[in-house]
Design a protein around this motif. Structure first.
Motif, PDB file in Angstrom:
ATOM      1  N   PHE A 182       0.257   8.598  -4.692  1.00  0.00           N
ATOM      2  CA  PHE A 182      -0.801   9.560  -4.332  1.00  0.00           C
ATOM      3  C   PHE A 182      -0.187  10.893  -3.891  1.00  0.00           C
ATOM      4  O   PHE A 182      -0.578  11.962  -4.365  1.00  0.00           O
ATOM      5  CB  PHE A 182      -1.664   8.957  -3.216  1.00  0.00           C
ATOM      6  CG  PHE A 182      -2.660   9.922  -2.634  1.00  0.00           C
ATOM      7  CD1 PHE A 182      -3.786  10.298  -3.347  1.00  0.00           C
ATOM      8  CD2 PHE A 182      -2.467  10.468  -1.368  1.00  0.00           C
ATOM      9  CE1 PHE A 182      -4.701  11.192  -2.812  1.00  0.00           C
ATOM     10  CE2 PHE A 182      -3.371  11.370  -0.830  1.00  0.00           C
ATOM     11  CZ  PHE A 182      -4.497  11.731  -1.554  1.00  0.00           C
ATOM     12  N   VAL A 183       0.807  10.808  -3.009  1.00  0.00           N
ATOM     13  CA  VAL A 183       1.429  12.024  -2.465  1.00  0.00           C
ATOM     14  C   VAL A 183       2.224  12.754  -3.550  1.00  0.00           C
ATOM     15  O   VAL A 183       2.104  13.975  -3.720  1.00  0.00           O
ATOM     16  CB  VAL A 183       2.336  11.684  -1.261  1.00  0.00           C
ATOM     17  CG1 VAL A 183       3.177  12.879  -0.850  1.00  0.00           C
ATOM     18  CG2 VAL A 183       1.491  11.204  -0.086  1.00  0.00           C
ATOM     19  N   SER A 232       0.827  -1.209   0.000  1.00  0.00           N
ATOM     20  CA  SER A 232       0.000   0.000   0.000  1.00  0.00           C
ATOM     21  C   SER A 232       0.866   1.265   0.000  1.00  0.00           C
ATOM     22  O   SER A 232       0.511   2.280  -0.600  1.00  0.00           O
ATOM     23  CB  SER A 232      -0.892  -0.031   1.235  1.00  0.00           C
ATOM     24  OG  SER A 232      -1.741   1.048   1.234  1.00  0.00           O
ATOM     25  N   VAL A 233       2.028   1.165   0.643  1.00  0.00           N
ATOM     26  CA  VAL A 233       2.892   2.337   0.778  1.00  0.00           C
ATOM     27  C   VAL A 233       3.381   2.836  -0.605  1.00  0.00           C
ATOM     28  O   VAL A 233       3.603   4.034  -0.801  1.00  0.00           O
ATOM     29  CB  VAL A 233       4.066   1.995   1.724  1.00  0.00           C
ATOM     30  CG1 VAL A 233       5.071   1.089   1.080  1.00  0.00           C
ATOM     31  CG2 VAL A 233       4.717   3.227   2.277  1.00  0.00           C
ATOM     32  N   ALA A 280      -0.173  14.376  -5.920  1.00  0.00           N
ATOM     33  CA  ALA A 280      -0.902  15.496  -5.298  1.00  0.00           C
ATOM     34  C   ALA A 280      -0.034  16.751  -5.237  1.00  0.00           C
ATOM     35  O   ALA A 280      -0.533  17.863  -5.399  1.00  0.00           O
ATOM     36  CB  ALA A 280      -1.367  15.106  -3.904  1.00  0.00           C
ATOM     37  N   LEU A 293      -4.741  10.862  -7.607  1.00  0.00           N
ATOM     38  CA  LEU A 293      -4.782   9.403  -7.782  1.00  0.00           C
ATOM     39  C   LEU A 293      -6.140   8.931  -7.305  1.00  0.00           C
ATOM     40  O   LEU A 293      -6.439   8.985  -6.111  1.00  0.00           O
ATOM     41  CB  LEU A 293      -3.670   8.749  -6.953  1.00  0.00           C
ATOM     42  CG  LEU A 293      -3.548   7.235  -7.088  1.00  0.00           C
ATOM     43  CD1 LEU A 293      -2.960   6.854  -8.432  1.00  0.00           C
ATOM     44  CD2 LEU A 293      -2.693   6.649  -5.979  1.00  0.00           C
ATOM     45  N   LEU A 316       1.600   2.801  -3.391  1.00  0.00           N
ATOM     46  CA  LEU A 316       0.513   3.606  -3.968  1.00  0.00           C
ATOM     47  C   LEU A 316       0.298   4.894  -3.154  1.00  0.00           C
ATOM     48  O   LEU A 316      -0.046   5.932  -3.713  1.00  0.00           O
ATOM     49  CB  LEU A 316      -0.775   2.785  -4.046  1.00  0.00           C
ATOM     50  CG  LEU A 316      -0.701   1.635  -5.055  1.00  0.00           C
ATOM     51  CD1 LEU A 316      -1.954   0.787  -5.015  1.00  0.00           C
ATOM     52  CD2 LEU A 316      -0.470   2.143  -6.471  1.00  0.00           C
ATOM     53  N   ASP A 317       0.545   4.816  -1.848  1.00  0.00           N
ATOM     54  CA  ASP A 317       0.509   6.041  -1.028  1.00  0.00           C
ATOM     55  C   ASP A 317       1.507   7.048  -1.596  1.00  0.00           C
ATOM     56  O   ASP A 317       1.234   8.240  -1.715  1.00  0.00           O
ATOM     57  CB  ASP A 317       0.915   5.735   0.423  1.00  0.00           C
ATOM     58  CG  ASP A 317      -0.221   5.113   1.224  1.00  0.00           C
ATOM     59  OD1 ASP A 317      -1.347   5.068   0.706  1.00  0.00           O
ATOM     60  OD2 ASP A 317       0.038   4.667   2.351  1.00  0.00           O
ATOM     61  N   SER A 318       2.667   6.528  -1.926  1.00  0.00           N
ATOM     62  CA  SER A 318       3.737   7.379  -2.451  1.00  0.00           C
ATOM     63  C   SER A 318       3.324   8.025  -3.774  1.00  0.00           C
ATOM     64  O   SER A 318       3.574   9.211  -4.008  1.00  0.00           O
ATOM     65  CB  SER A 318       5.001   6.518  -2.630  1.00  0.00           C
ATOM     66  OG  SER A 318       5.965   7.225  -3.329  1.00  0.00           O
TER      67      SER A 318
END
Lengths: 275, 305
Positions: free
Chosen positions: B217-218, B210-211, B221, B227, B213-215
């Motif tokens: 996303f950030v 998940s991290v 952004a 995302l 895709l978190d990355s």
């Protein structure tokens, strides 16, 4: 008078109440058949003051909660899609007549609250609203986690610099080891005072360098932890920023949005009647 | 720098020893052949000649060129027929191996270097950054894109300056060369290069934490891209970039295993994942940071660092 006639004469209240219930159910049935959603809501609120605050259905239809909310939900979803398009709704997996309401359709969007279909109320997550109100007060480019992000970035910079120096340290250690070997080879058994001091200084340096090198795995782990922590803070900030942008695309501020949500019940019913 | 002229060189060779006679025929053929099959046959013979019979001559003769040179010349022939954009074969002063200049990338030069593999073969690399484009093994008939280094190459200044159109021409050129080689039963692997095939681009890792895709996303952004969650039942995410979308989804592959794949959704079929890596700094930054997981799956075994 027969027994039957006596009972009928003596219990007019009971018969009236049963008549009322039959009439109520008939009206509800007709409203549902004709798809008169506003009327259904009004009937459900009849004799049940508590419904508007999200409590329960009139006793007579209390076993129809699931069916009634299945009937009422599509129209309410349509209203949300039209009036509040930045919210995403999914049926709650735990409570049958409620929907989980999320802000936005992005990655890991956060749950803004819970929508009760029967009472037309959206209960908001207070913490989330507080965060959004705090965010909207910040200047452009600022974020709630800004100072933490700066601090972690500084830590990461330091950890990376430590790891980057490893090549230099390895070379330095090799030089010290070579010097010690040379000292041992050349002056074996014949140390004078200067050599002894040099050897001690070199040994201390070697110990220090080796101790520093031993910290590398720990520093690497710490770097990963810090990078993950940074990501978590940045993600929270990014989520809040997107959430705020979504709200401000339609409302002047977060308070106005919250006020609108508090009037959801009345606004929705008015909308149904006008429609 | 001076243009390398195969014919002039072959004329010089003709005047040399008997052994050179055969050599000259090979070189002349290399300059003459039109068919891909004939070209490949002659370059293969040149490589064999270079390995088995040239040692003594190499020492004695200033005009001897190594295998990489002949591979370059042969590649140039393929490259010329593969694109309307011109290909120039240039011999830098004092060097023994020609460089390739493609008109679409005026600030970049390419050369072939031997691959340090037991099976042989050559890497085509950009000379300034020494970033590999592909692996070409004429003997064992293999033609593979180095997706990792090509991704880095598209972000270099020379390629950035040349722009989107240059990259598009270059990608089409490589695809057209691959088509010529495929007709000669080469094994081809150019993931992400063809604008018409931008679906199911397989990532290196089957599972994405998940991290990662978190990355994304950030990182997105920060540059005002969002995302979004995939629509419908699919597990995945999507970023809209104007009319184009980058989609990352988890699918089941032929073996029934879960696998993350990219899809670049472009109705005009003009954009590739490399175009986006060139044009979107956030996407490139994320891609390179997690390349061991989200990089395109390629024939990594032939790309030795």
């Amino acid at each position: 008078m027969t027994n039957q006639e006596t009972q009928t004469t003596l219990q007019p209240d009971l018969l009236n109440r049963i008549d009322n219930k039959i009439l109520y159910l008939g009206q509800l049935q007709l409203a549902i058949t004709k798809q008169h959603v506003a009327e259904v809501y009004e009937l459900l609120a009849t004799n049940n003051d508590s419904l508007s605050s999200g409590q329960q259905l009139p006793l007579i239809v209390s076993d129809l909660t699931d069916e009634l909310s299945d009937f009422l939900a599509p129209e309410l979803m349509h209203f949300f899609a039209e009036k509040l398009p930045f919210l995403s709704l999914t049926p709650s997996s735990t409570i049958s007549d409620t929907y989980d309401v999320f802000l936005g359709d992005w990655w890991h969007h956060r749950q803004l609250g819970t929508l009760n279909i029967l009472s037309i109320t959206l209960s908001l997550e207070k913490q989330m609203i507080t965060e959004l109100q705090a965010t909207e007060k910040l200047s452009e480019g600022q974020s709630i986690n800004e100072s933490k992000v700066q601090e972690i970035n500084e830590n990461i910079k330091g950890l990376k610099a430590f790891l980057a120096d490893n090549t230099k340290r390895t070379l330095e250690l090799q030089v010290v080891k070579d010097q010690l070997t040379e000292l041992s080879a050349n002056k074996s058994g014949l140390f004078n005072r200067n050599d002894k001091n040099t050897r001690e200084a070199l040994e201390k340096k070697r110990e220090l360098l080796e101790a520093t090198q031993k910290r590398i795995p720990e520093v690497e782990r710490k770097l990963v932890d810090q990078e993950n922590e940074l990501l978590a803070y940045e993600k929270d900030d990014a989520l809040r920023q997107l959430e705020l942008q979504a709200i401000l695309s339609q409302y002047s501020n977060v308070a106005a949005f919250v006020a609108a949500i508090s009037q959801l019940h009345d606004v929705y019913l008015d909308n149904l009647k006008k429609g | 720098m001076a243009d390398f002229d195969t014919q002039v060189y072959s004329e010089r060779l003709k005047q040399d020893l008997t052994l050179f006679n055969r050599w000259q025929i090979l070189i002349a053929t290399l300059g003459d052949v039109d068919e891909t099959a004939d070209l490949l046959e002659v370059v293969e013979k040149i490589l064999a000649f270079d390995i088995h019979e040239s040692t003594m001559l190499r020492i004695a003769n200033d005009y001897w060129f190594p295998s990489t040179h002949w591979v370059t010349v042969a590649f140039a022939r393929l490259a010329e027929t593969a694109s309307l954009s011109n290909t120039e074969t240039v011999l830098p002063r004092g060097q023994k191996s020609a460089e390739l200049h493609f008109d679409e990338w005026p600030n970049a030069a390419f050369k072939f270097v031997p691959a340090p593999l037991a099976s042989g073969g050559f890497y085509l690399e950009e000379t300034a950054q020494e970033l590999r484009v592909l692996y070409w093994d004429i003997v064992h008939k293999r033609f593979y894109l180095d997706t990792q280094q090509f991704a880095k190459l598209v972000q270099t200044e020379a390629v950035q300056l040349a722009g989107v159109q240059a990259l598009a021409i270059f990608q089409k050129r490589l695809i057209a060369i691959a088509e010529q080689l495929a007709s000669e039963e080469f094994s081809i692997d150019l993931p992400g290069l063809a604008a018409q095939h931008q679906r199911d681009l397989v990532m290196v890792e089957r599972e994405l934490p998940s991290v990662v895709l978190d990355s994304l996303f950030v990182t997105a952004a920060k540059q005002q891209f969002v995302l979004k969650r995939a629509q419908g039942q699919q597990i995945g995410v999507e970023i809209a970039v104007g009319e184009i979308a980058i989609r990352l989804t988890q699918v089941f592959n032929d073996s029934g295993h879960q696998q993350w794949v990219y899809a670049i959704v472009d109705d005009n079929q003009q954009v590739t994942i490399f175009t986006l890596l060139q044009q979107l700094p956030f996407f490139y930054q994320w891609y390179i940071a997690h390349i061991d997981q989200v990089g395109l799956k390629d024939k990594r075994e032939v790309f030795v660092e």
